[in-house]
Each structure stands twice: as structure tokens, then as C-alpha cells.
Design an enzyme around this catalytic site. Structure first.
Site, PDB file in Angstrom:
ATOM      1  N   LYS A  15       0.808  -1.215   0.000  1.00 38.53           N
ATOM      2  CA  LYS A  15       0.000   0.000   0.000  1.00 38.53           C
ATOM      3  C   LYS A  15       0.846   1.272   0.000  1.00 38.53           C
ATOM      4  O   LYS A  15       0.466   2.265  -0.597  1.00 38.53           O
ATOM      5  CB  LYS A  15      -1.044  -0.001   1.108  1.00 38.53           C
ATOM      6  CG  LYS A  15      -0.535  -0.197   2.503  1.00 38.53           C
ATOM      7  CD  LYS A  15      -1.706  -0.474   3.419  1.00 38.53           C
ATOM      8  CE  LYS A  15      -1.360  -0.527   4.889  1.00 38.53           C
ATOM      9  NZ  LYS A  15      -0.032  -0.952   5.315  1.00 38.53           N
ATOM     10  N   ARG A  90      -6.606   1.527  12.314  1.00 41.46           N
ATOM     11  CA  ARG A  90      -6.200   0.135  12.461  1.00 41.46           C
ATOM     12  C   ARG A  90      -7.103  -0.627  13.415  1.00 41.46           C
ATOM     13  O   ARG A  90      -6.942  -1.830  13.571  1.00 41.46           O
ATOM     14  CB  ARG A  90      -4.776   0.076  13.002  1.00 41.46           C
ATOM     15  CG  ARG A  90      -3.714  -0.270  11.955  1.00 41.46           C
ATOM     16  CD  ARG A  90      -2.398  -0.180  12.663  1.00 41.46           C
ATOM     17  NE  ARG A  90      -1.292  -0.858  12.077  1.00 41.46           N
ATOM     18  CZ  ARG A  90      -0.363  -0.302  11.297  1.00 41.46           C
ATOM     19  NH1 ARG A  90      -0.483   0.927  10.917  1.00 41.46           N
ATOM     20  NH2 ARG A  90       0.672  -1.006  10.903  1.00 41.46           N
ATOM     21  N   ARG A 129      12.647  -4.928   1.850  1.00 40.79           N
ATOM     22  CA  ARG A 129      12.194  -3.540   1.945  1.00 40.79           C
ATOM     23  C   ARG A 129      13.227  -2.641   2.631  1.00 40.79           C
ATOM     24  O   ARG A 129      13.722  -2.959   3.700  1.00 40.79           O
ATOM     25  CB  ARG A 129      10.887  -3.522   2.724  1.00 40.79           C
ATOM     26  CG  ARG A 129      10.294  -2.156   2.879  1.00 40.79           C
ATOM     27  CD  ARG A 129       8.835  -2.256   3.137  1.00 40.79           C
ATOM     28  NE  ARG A 129       8.540  -2.334   4.549  1.00 40.79           N
ATOM     29  CZ  ARG A 129       7.305  -2.237   5.037  1.00 40.79           C
ATOM     30  NH1 ARG A 129       6.285  -2.093   4.229  1.00 40.79           N
ATOM     31  NH2 ARG A 129       7.102  -2.310   6.331  1.00 40.79           N
ATOM     32  N   ARG A 162      13.924  -1.073   8.447  1.00 44.14           N
ATOM     33  CA  ARG A 162      13.243  -0.834   9.716  1.00 44.14           C
ATOM     34  C   ARG A 162      13.482  -1.965  10.704  1.00 44.14           C
ATOM     35  O   ARG A 162      13.465  -3.118  10.333  1.00 44.14           O
ATOM     36  CB  ARG A 162      11.742  -0.688   9.464  1.00 44.14           C
ATOM     37  CG  ARG A 162      11.363   0.679   8.980  1.00 44.14           C
ATOM     38  CD  ARG A 162       9.966   0.726   8.476  1.00 44.14           C
ATOM     39  NE  ARG A 162       8.996   0.074   9.360  1.00 44.14           N
ATOM     40  CZ  ARG A 162       7.686   0.086   9.134  1.00 44.14           C
ATOM     41  NH1 ARG A 162       7.209   0.701   8.075  1.00 44.14           N
ATOM     42  NH2 ARG A 162       6.865  -0.524   9.948  1.00 44.14           N
ATOM     43  N   ARG A 173       3.075  -8.731  13.581  1.00 44.38           N
ATOM     44  CA  ARG A 173       2.293  -7.615  13.033  1.00 44.38           C
ATOM     45  C   ARG A 173       1.173  -8.145  12.140  1.00 44.38           C
ATOM     46  O   ARG A 173       0.070  -7.594  12.107  1.00 44.38           O
ATOM     47  CB  ARG A 173       3.201  -6.654  12.266  1.00 44.38           C
ATOM     48  CG  ARG A 173       4.061  -5.804  13.196  1.00 44.38           C
ATOM     49  CD  ARG A 173       5.253  -5.191  12.492  1.00 44.38           C
ATOM     50  NE  ARG A 173       4.886  -4.248  11.465  1.00 44.38           N
ATOM     51  CZ  ARG A 173       5.664  -3.950  10.425  1.00 44.38           C
ATOM     52  NH1 ARG A 173       6.843  -4.515  10.282  1.00 44.38           N
ATOM     53  NH2 ARG A 173       5.266  -3.088   9.539  1.00 44.38           N
TER      54      ARG A 173
END
Ligand code: AMP
Length: 215
Positions: A15, A90, A129, A162, A173
Site C-alpha cells: 500500500k 487500524r 524492503r 526498519r 504484526r
């Protein structure tokens, strides 16, 4: 074109990449609650101090803290210009609070796109990522590489990975997403605003389906 939109999906559903493209092509403001929270942590603000441990563990920051941050953000923007929310809401109580803020300003949310994605794809994507510590722009070693390896196209700053993108934290997560955030699909479907896009499609196809849903 619908301009007040929410992008929903687990970490690694792509996203952020879609949001960056929508921002580039349609000038929509990309608002990532995760990015705003990480900035608060770096600045050592009260909100940052309250959020730090949750971010590190991959757990949700309590609603009260997130709503304070996002409520402040919302007061500071002209809603007519449109925006894309990424990572917020969320939880159901965040979604309800958001609807209330927007209703009070007569500017309801117009569309919600859910990027449906399973854990295997998520793990595959997240391990590649990298992001810019300065502007938050996200890259992927295969699908969205920077022009110069390891460096942000916009800031020329060295890209970093990250801390919460490690495999065990990503699994957690994903599980939290499934339990707490995925149910928002029903909430927005009942409002007639939901479009589901399969995150396993190519980036081009995902972008095309997103744009079609907004038109
Ligand atoms: P993200 O960049 O969207 O993956 O968010 C990174 C982390 O920030 C999450 O794992 C949570 O700890 C926290 N976070 C971001 N947005 C929210 C939210 N709307 N509610 C609670 N925690 C959030």
C-alpha cells in the site's frame, strides 16, 4: 475522482508503494501513521516516548495516543484537497473516531481500498524492503529499486531497514492485523465504500485497479 481515501492491508501488502504513485500522479497527500509515529519517536516527544516500545515490538500503539496524533494532523489540513491514509485507522474505535471527525467537517471518507495479502507474500516482500530515514520513501530491492543502490532518489540519504521488519516481528504484526484491522473491511463494506484488490497481482495491475476504484 475520489480524493479522501483509506488504504488498508497488512504490512508488506504494497500500500505504501501505491500511495507514493497516487501522490506523484494525482497530487494526493500521503499520510502514513507509522511514519508520523516514527518521527515522534525520533524527536523524543511525549507521544514518541509513549509509542516507542509498541513500535519496536510490532504491537499497536494504544488508540488514545494514536488518536491524539492523528486528530492534530487532521486539524492542520484542508480536507477538500484530499488525502490517502495509510496505516490509520487500524482498530474499529479509530475508524469510528475518524468518521466522527470527518462528519463534523462535512467531508466524509470516500473510498477504502483493501490490499488482500497472505503471510507468505508479506514475508517475501518485507525482507527486501528498505526506506529513506529522512523522507520515509519506501523501496524494494527487486520491485521498486532506487536509481542508485542503497540511496534515496529524492534525498540521496543512505537507505535503512526498519527494526520492526525482522521476520518474527513481521509475523506478529500480521497476526495483529488479522485480528484487529482486517475486521474494518466489514465496517467499510457496510458503508458501501470498500474495494478489495488482490496484493498478489503485479504492481501495474494493482495500481490500475486502485485508480479504477477511485474513478
Ligand atoms: P506501519 O508503518 O504502518 O507498518 O506502522 C508501524 C508501527 O507503528 C505499527 O507496527 C504500530 O506499532 C504503529 N502504528 C502505526 N499506525 C498505527 C495505528 N493506526 N494504530 C496503532 N499503532 C499504529
Amino acid at each position: 475522482m475520489k480524493r479522501r481515501i483509506i488504504l488498508l492491508g497488512p504490512p508488506g501488502s504494497g500500500k505504501g508503494t501505491i500511495a507514493a504513485r497516487l501522490q506523484q500522479e494525482f497530487g494526493l497527500d500521503h499520510v502514513s501513521s507509522g511514519h508520523l509515529l516514527r518521527r515522534e519517536v525520533e524527536n523524543g516527544s511525549a507521544i514518541g516516548q509513549r509509542s516507542k516500545l509498541f513500535l519496536e515490538k510490532g504491537e499497536l500503539v494504544p488508540d488514545r495516543t494514536v488518536l491524539k496524533l492523528m486528530g492534530e494532523w487532521m486539524k492542520s489540513v484542508p480536507l477538500e484537497d484530499g488525502f490517502m491514509l495509510d496505516g490509520f485507522p487500524r482498530t474499529l474505535s479509530q475508524a469510528r473516531a475518524l468518521d466522527e471527525w470527518l462528519a463534523a467537517r462535512n467531508a466524509p471518507m470516500e473510498a477504502v481500498i483493501l490490499y488482500n495479502c497472505d503471510l507468505a507474500i508479506v514475508l517475501d516482500r518485507i525482507t527486501g524492503r528498505w526506506s529513506c530515514p529522512k523522507c520515509g520513501r519506501v523501496y524494494h530491492i527487486y520491485s521498486v529499486p532506487p536509481e542508485v543502490a542503497g540511496s534515496c532518489d529524492d534525498c540521496s540519504v543512505e537507505l535503512t531497514q526498519r527494526a520492526d521488519d525482522s521476520e518474527p516481528v513481521v509475523r506478529k504484526r500480521f497476526e495483529i492485523y488479522t485480528r484487529q484491522t482486517r475486521p474494518l473491511a466489514k465496517y467499510y463494506r457496510q458503508q458501501g465504500k470498500l474495494t478489495v484488490v488482490e496484493a498478489a497481482l503485479s504492481p501495474e495491475e494493482r495500481f490500475a485497479r486502485t485508480v479504477a476504484a477511485l474513478n
